[in-house]
Every structure is written in C-alpha cells, then in structure tokens.
Motif scaffolding. Structure first.
Motif, PDB file in Angstrom:
ATOM      1  N   ARG A  10     -31.403 -85.953 -46.616  1.00 55.10           N
ATOM      2  CA  ARG A  10     -32.022 -87.217 -47.034  1.00 55.10           C
ATOM      3  C   ARG A  10     -31.538 -87.616 -48.418  1.00 55.10           C
ATOM      4  O   ARG A  10     -31.329 -86.771 -49.281  1.00 55.10           O
ATOM      5  N   GLU A  11     -31.392 -88.922 -48.598  1.00 56.53           N
ATOM      6  CA  GLU A  11     -31.093 -89.460 -49.921  1.00 56.53           C
ATOM      7  C   GLU A  11     -31.901 -90.735 -50.107  1.00 56.53           C
ATOM      8  O   GLU A  11     -31.805 -91.660 -49.308  1.00 56.53           O
ATOM      9  N   ASP A  12     -32.722 -90.764 -51.156  1.00 58.10           N
ATOM     10  CA  ASP A  12     -33.496 -91.959 -51.460  1.00 58.10           C
ATOM     11  C   ASP A  12     -32.637 -92.896 -52.303  1.00 58.10           C
ATOM     12  O   ASP A  12     -32.036 -92.483 -53.297  1.00 58.10           O
ATOM     13  N   VAL A  13     -32.576 -94.153 -51.890  1.00 53.05           N
ATOM     14  CA  VAL A  13     -31.749 -95.159 -52.537  1.00 53.05           C
ATOM     15  C   VAL A  13     -32.651 -96.279 -53.025  1.00 53.05           C
ATOM     16  O   VAL A  13     -33.476 -96.792 -52.263  1.00 53.05           O
ATOM     17  N   TYR A  14     -32.474 -96.656 -54.279  1.00 54.42           N
ATOM     18  CA  TYR A  14     -33.268 -97.742 -54.859  1.00 54.42           C
ATOM     19  C   TYR A  14     -32.813 -99.068 -54.272  1.00 54.42           C
ATOM     20  O   TYR A  14     -31.623 -99.390 -54.265  1.00 54.42           O
ATOM     21  N   VAL A  15     -33.764 -99.859 -53.773  1.00 58.00           N
ATOM     22  CA  VAL A  15     -33.462-101.165 -53.193  1.00 58.00           C
ATOM     23  C   VAL A  15     -33.734-102.258 -54.222  1.00 58.00           C
ATOM     24  O   VAL A  15     -32.847-103.019 -54.582  1.00 58.00           O
ATOM     25  N   SER A  16     -34.972-102.330 -54.712  1.00 62.09           N
ATOM     26  CA  SER A  16     -35.351-103.311 -55.728  1.00 62.09           C
ATOM     27  C   SER A  16     -36.750-102.965 -56.221  1.00 62.09           C
ATOM     28  O   SER A  16     -37.429-102.123 -55.642  1.00 62.09           O
ATOM     29  N   ARG A  17     -37.185-103.658 -57.253  1.00 61.11           N
ATOM     30  CA  ARG A  17     -38.516-103.404 -57.786  1.00 61.11           C
ATOM     31  C   ARG A  17     -39.584-103.713 -56.742  1.00 61.11           C
ATOM     32  O   ARG A  17     -40.546-102.979 -56.574  1.00 61.11           O
ATOM     33  N   ALA A  18     -39.414-104.794 -56.002  1.00 57.38           N
ATOM     34  CA  ALA A  18     -40.410-105.188 -55.003  1.00 57.38           C
ATOM     35  C   ALA A  18     -40.343-104.321 -53.752  1.00 57.38           C
ATOM     36  O   ALA A  18     -41.363-103.997 -53.163  1.00 57.38           O
ATOM     37  N   CYS A  19     -39.147-103.941 -53.349  1.00 59.55           N
ATOM     38  CA  CYS A  19     -38.988-103.185 -52.103  1.00 59.55           C
ATOM     39  C   CYS A  19     -39.069-101.675 -52.322  1.00 59.55           C
ATOM     40  O   CYS A  19     -39.296-100.933 -51.369  1.00 59.55           O
ATOM     41  N   GLY A  20     -38.844-101.228 -53.523  1.00 60.42           N
ATOM     42  CA  GLY A  20     -38.898 -99.795 -53.808  1.00 60.42           C
ATOM     43  C   GLY A  20     -37.650 -99.078 -53.322  1.00 60.42           C
ATOM     44  O   GLY A  20     -36.537 -99.559 -53.500  1.00 60.42           O
ATOM     45  N   TYR A  21     -37.852 -97.924 -52.678  1.00 61.34           N
ATOM     46  CA  TYR A  21     -36.753 -97.085 -52.215  1.00 61.34           C
ATOM     47  C   TYR A  21     -36.686 -97.089 -50.694  1.00 61.34           C
ATOM     48  O   TYR A  21     -37.663 -97.337 -50.016  1.00 61.34           O
ATOM     49  N   LYS A  22     -35.518 -96.789 -50.174  1.00 57.37           N
ATOM     50  CA  LYS A  22     -35.344 -96.512 -48.757  1.00 57.37           C
ATOM     51  C   LYS A  22     -34.630 -95.173 -48.661  1.00 57.37           C
ATOM     52  O   LYS A  22     -33.990 -94.726 -49.615  1.00 57.37           O
ATOM     53  N   THR A  23     -34.756 -94.529 -47.533  1.00 60.05           N
ATOM     54  CA  THR A  23     -34.097 -93.247 -47.317  1.00 60.05           C
ATOM     55  C   THR A  23     -32.916 -93.471 -46.385  1.00 60.05           C
ATOM     56  O   THR A  23     -33.047 -94.141 -45.360  1.00 60.05           O
ATOM     57  N   ILE A  24     -31.771 -92.910 -46.759  1.00 57.07           N
ATOM     58  CA  ILE A  24     -30.639 -92.875 -45.845  1.00 57.07           C
ATOM     59  C   ILE A  24     -30.434 -91.420 -45.434  1.00 57.07           C
ATOM     60  O   ILE A  24     -30.878 -90.497 -46.123  1.00 57.07           O
ATOM     61  N   PHE A  25     -29.803 -91.230 -44.293  1.00 59.76           N
ATOM     62  CA  PHE A  25     -29.661 -89.893 -43.712  1.00 59.76           C
ATOM     63  C   PHE A  25     -28.180 -89.558 -43.606  1.00 59.76           C
ATOM     64  O   PHE A  25     -27.421 -90.292 -42.971  1.00 59.76           O
ATOM     65  N   LYS A  26     -27.782 -88.446 -44.226  1.00 61.46           N
ATOM     66  CA  LYS A  26     -26.374 -88.049 -44.260  1.00 61.46           C
ATOM     67  C   LYS A  26     -26.152 -86.798 -43.416  1.00 61.46           C
ATOM     68  O   LYS A  26     -27.055 -85.998 -43.235  1.00 61.46           O
ATOM     69  N   ASN A  27     -24.893 -86.645 -42.964  1.00 65.43           N
ATOM     70  CA  ASN A  27     -24.484 -85.478 -42.177  1.00 65.43           C
ATOM     71  C   ASN A  27     -25.429 -85.233 -41.002  1.00 65.43           C
ATOM     72  O   ASN A  27     -25.922 -84.127 -40.798  1.00 65.43           O
ATOM     73  N   VAL A  28     -25.652 -86.275 -40.234  1.00 62.37           N
ATOM     74  CA  VAL A  28     -26.590 -86.225 -39.118  1.00 62.37           C
ATOM     75  C   VAL A  28     -25.974 -85.452 -37.953  1.00 62.37           C
ATOM     76  O   VAL A  28     -24.845 -85.705 -37.544  1.00 62.37           O
ATOM     77  N   VAL A  29     -26.747 -84.488 -37.428  1.00 62.13           N
ATOM     78  CA  VAL A  29     -26.322 -83.682 -36.281  1.00 62.13           C
ATOM     79  C   VAL A  29     -27.465 -83.663 -35.279  1.00 62.13           C
ATOM     80  O   VAL A  29     -28.621 -83.446 -35.645  1.00 62.13           O
ATOM     81  N   VAL A  30     -27.137 -83.881 -34.001  1.00 56.26           N
ATOM     82  CA  VAL A  30     -28.131 -83.880 -32.931  1.00 56.26           C
ATOM     83  C   VAL A  30     -27.891 -82.681 -32.031  1.00 56.26           C
ATOM     84  O   VAL A  30     -26.757 -82.386 -31.657  1.00 56.26           O
ATOM     85  N   SER A  31     -28.969 -81.966 -31.698  1.00 58.20           N
ATOM     86  CA  SER A  31     -28.877 -80.875 -30.719  1.00 58.20           C
ATOM     87  C   SER A  31     -29.912 -81.125 -29.624  1.00 58.20           C
ATOM     88  O   SER A  31     -30.963 -81.707 -29.872  1.00 58.20           O
ATOM     89  N   VAL A  32     -29.576 -80.665 -28.412  1.00 59.90           N
ATOM     90  CA  VAL A  32     -30.435 -80.882 -27.251  1.00 59.90           C
ATOM     91  C   VAL A  32     -30.686 -79.554 -26.575  1.00 59.90           C
ATOM     92  O   VAL A  32     -29.767 -78.792 -26.310  1.00 59.90           O
ATOM     93  N   ASP A  33     -31.972 -79.283 -26.288  1.00 58.90           N
ATOM     94  CA  ASP A  33     -32.371 -78.080 -25.557  1.00 58.90           C
ATOM     95  C   ASP A  33     -33.098 -78.524 -24.300  1.00 58.90           C
ATOM     96  O   ASP A  33     -34.113 -79.210 -24.369  1.00 58.90           O
ATOM     97  N   GLY A  34     -32.564 -78.133 -23.146  1.00 61.41           N
ATOM     98  CA  GLY A  34     -33.145 -78.540 -21.876  1.00 61.41           C
ATOM     99  C   GLY A  34     -34.206 -77.620 -21.346  1.00 61.41           C
ATOM    100  O   GLY A  34     -34.790 -77.889 -20.293  1.00 61.41           O
ATOM    101  N   GLY A  35     -34.475 -76.527 -22.035  1.00 59.01           N
ATOM    102  CA  GLY A  35     -35.514 -75.606 -21.571  1.00 59.01           C
ATOM    103  C   GLY A  35     -35.158 -74.958 -20.254  1.00 59.01           C
ATOM    104  O   GLY A  35     -33.986 -74.831 -19.892  1.00 59.01           O
ATOM    105  N   THR A  36     -36.163 -74.579 -19.502  1.00 60.28           N
ATOM    106  CA  THR A  36     -35.942 -73.839 -18.263  1.00 60.28           C
ATOM    107  C   THR A  36     -35.450 -74.720 -17.120  1.00 60.28           C
ATOM    108  O   THR A  36     -34.838 -74.225 -16.179  1.00 60.28           O
ATOM    109  N   ASP A  37     -35.702 -76.038 -17.190  1.00 62.97           N
ATOM    110  CA  ASP A  37     -35.267 -76.905 -16.089  1.00 62.97           C
ATOM    111  C   ASP A  37     -33.866 -77.459 -16.302  1.00 62.97           C
ATOM    112  O   ASP A  37     -33.370 -78.224 -15.490  1.00 62.97           O
ATOM    113  N   GLY A  38     -33.194 -77.080 -17.372  1.00 59.25           N
ATOM    114  CA  GLY A  38     -31.828 -77.545 -17.637  1.00 59.25           C
ATOM    115  C   GLY A  38     -31.796 -78.916 -18.264  1.00 59.25           C
ATOM    116  O   GLY A  38     -32.732 -79.690 -18.164  1.00 59.25           O
TER     117      GLY A  38
END
Length: 172
Positions: A117-145
């Motif tokens: 996570r990286e918090d990025v300043y947007v503006s005084r009114a909007c505050g901060y937003k979070t951007i997500f870096k080095n995103v990796v997705v994993s999937v586990d199918g459990g016993t049913d595949g």
C-alpha cells in the motif's frame, strides 16, 4: 435596517469569495481504486466468458458484496483493504441460495490479493487515497478443485491506481 442588509451582504460575499477550489472534493476526483477483473474462456483465451450465478463474499463478512449476490457477469470489481497488505474473497460460481439467502451449493474458490500500500495525497478537501503496488493474485479451489483455472495480470509489476482499466484476467 439598511446597515443590517449591507453587513449581511458583505459577510455572504466574503464567505463565498474566500472559498477556494481546494475546499471541495469533486465527485470526479479519483479515489482509492478497486481491483478490476475480467473473465475469459480458458479454451479460447481471447473470448470473454460469463460466470453464471456468481456470489462473492469478502473475508470476515457474512453477506455478498453489493452487486454480487447470484449474478451473471464477465467482470468483477473488488474493493481492496487499505488497512492490510492483502484482501481475501470467497468467489462462488453456480451458486444456489436457500430460502434464507444462505449459500447451499456452488463451486467455491478463495481469491487472495496481496499488495503493498502507498497513501498518496490528493488535495486538502479530498485527503489521501491508497494505491496498490506489486499486486499478486492467488486462487485456492479447496477440495472441489478450482473453477478459476488460470489468472494473469494485465502487466508486470501491477500497480492499481486507475479504476477505469482491467487489472487482472481470470480464465475459467
């Protein structure tokens, strides 16, 4: 009486004129983005493919994500946690709910999204937003595949900061 109206007018004008553009956060301002996933046919990988009766539950939730309670779609938009470096969802295809709205059947995969996570300043009114870096997705199918056979990032070293493009492709 004239003085009271004049004073009221001066106060009103000064408050309007001193309001700066940065005091209001426009709805068009990008905020913390969600992960956008598109579903494709594993046999013909350039063909979009619907997931039927999709039901999605976020970790530590008892209810489906808004918009994902037994729907047919070829796109999934997942909000990511900004207080942790991973988010987990139970993603069920061919879901059937009982009379109480509880999932009774379906093919369940556990999808875990890891990131920095990286918090990025947007503006005084909007505050901060979070951007997500080095995103990796994993999937586990459990016993049913796995019903999600293969996942692919849209590009290497994936950073999610734009909510208008697809970030991941899921093949099933």
């Amino acid at each position: 009486m004239k003085h009271l109206k004049l004073i009221s007018l001066i106060v009103l004008l000064s408050s309007v004129l001193t309001c700066e553009r940065d005091d209001l956060c426009p709805e068009t301002t990008p905020t913390t983005p969600s992960l956008i996933i598109e579903f494709f046919d594993n046999a013909t990988q350039d063909s979009p493919k619907n997931v039927f009766n999709l039901y999605v539950i976020g970790e530590d939730n008892d209810e489906a994500l808004p918009g994902y309670s037994v729907v047919t779609t070829n796109e999934l938009i997942l909000p990511l946690r900004t207080d942790q470096d991973s988010t987990t969802f139970t993603v069920i295809s061919d879901a059937v709910l009982d009379d109480n709205g509880n999932n009774t059947t379906g093919n369940e995969d556990i999808v875990t999204i890891s990131y920095q996570r990286e918090d990025v300043y947007v503006s005084r009114a909007c505050g901060y937003k979070t951007i997500f870096k080095n995103v990796v997705v994993s999937v586990d199918g459990g016993t049913d595949g796995n019903w999600i056979i293969f996942t692919e990032a849209a590009y290497d070293n994936l950073t999610i900061e734009d909510e208008t493009i697809t970030h991941y492709f899921f093949y099933h």
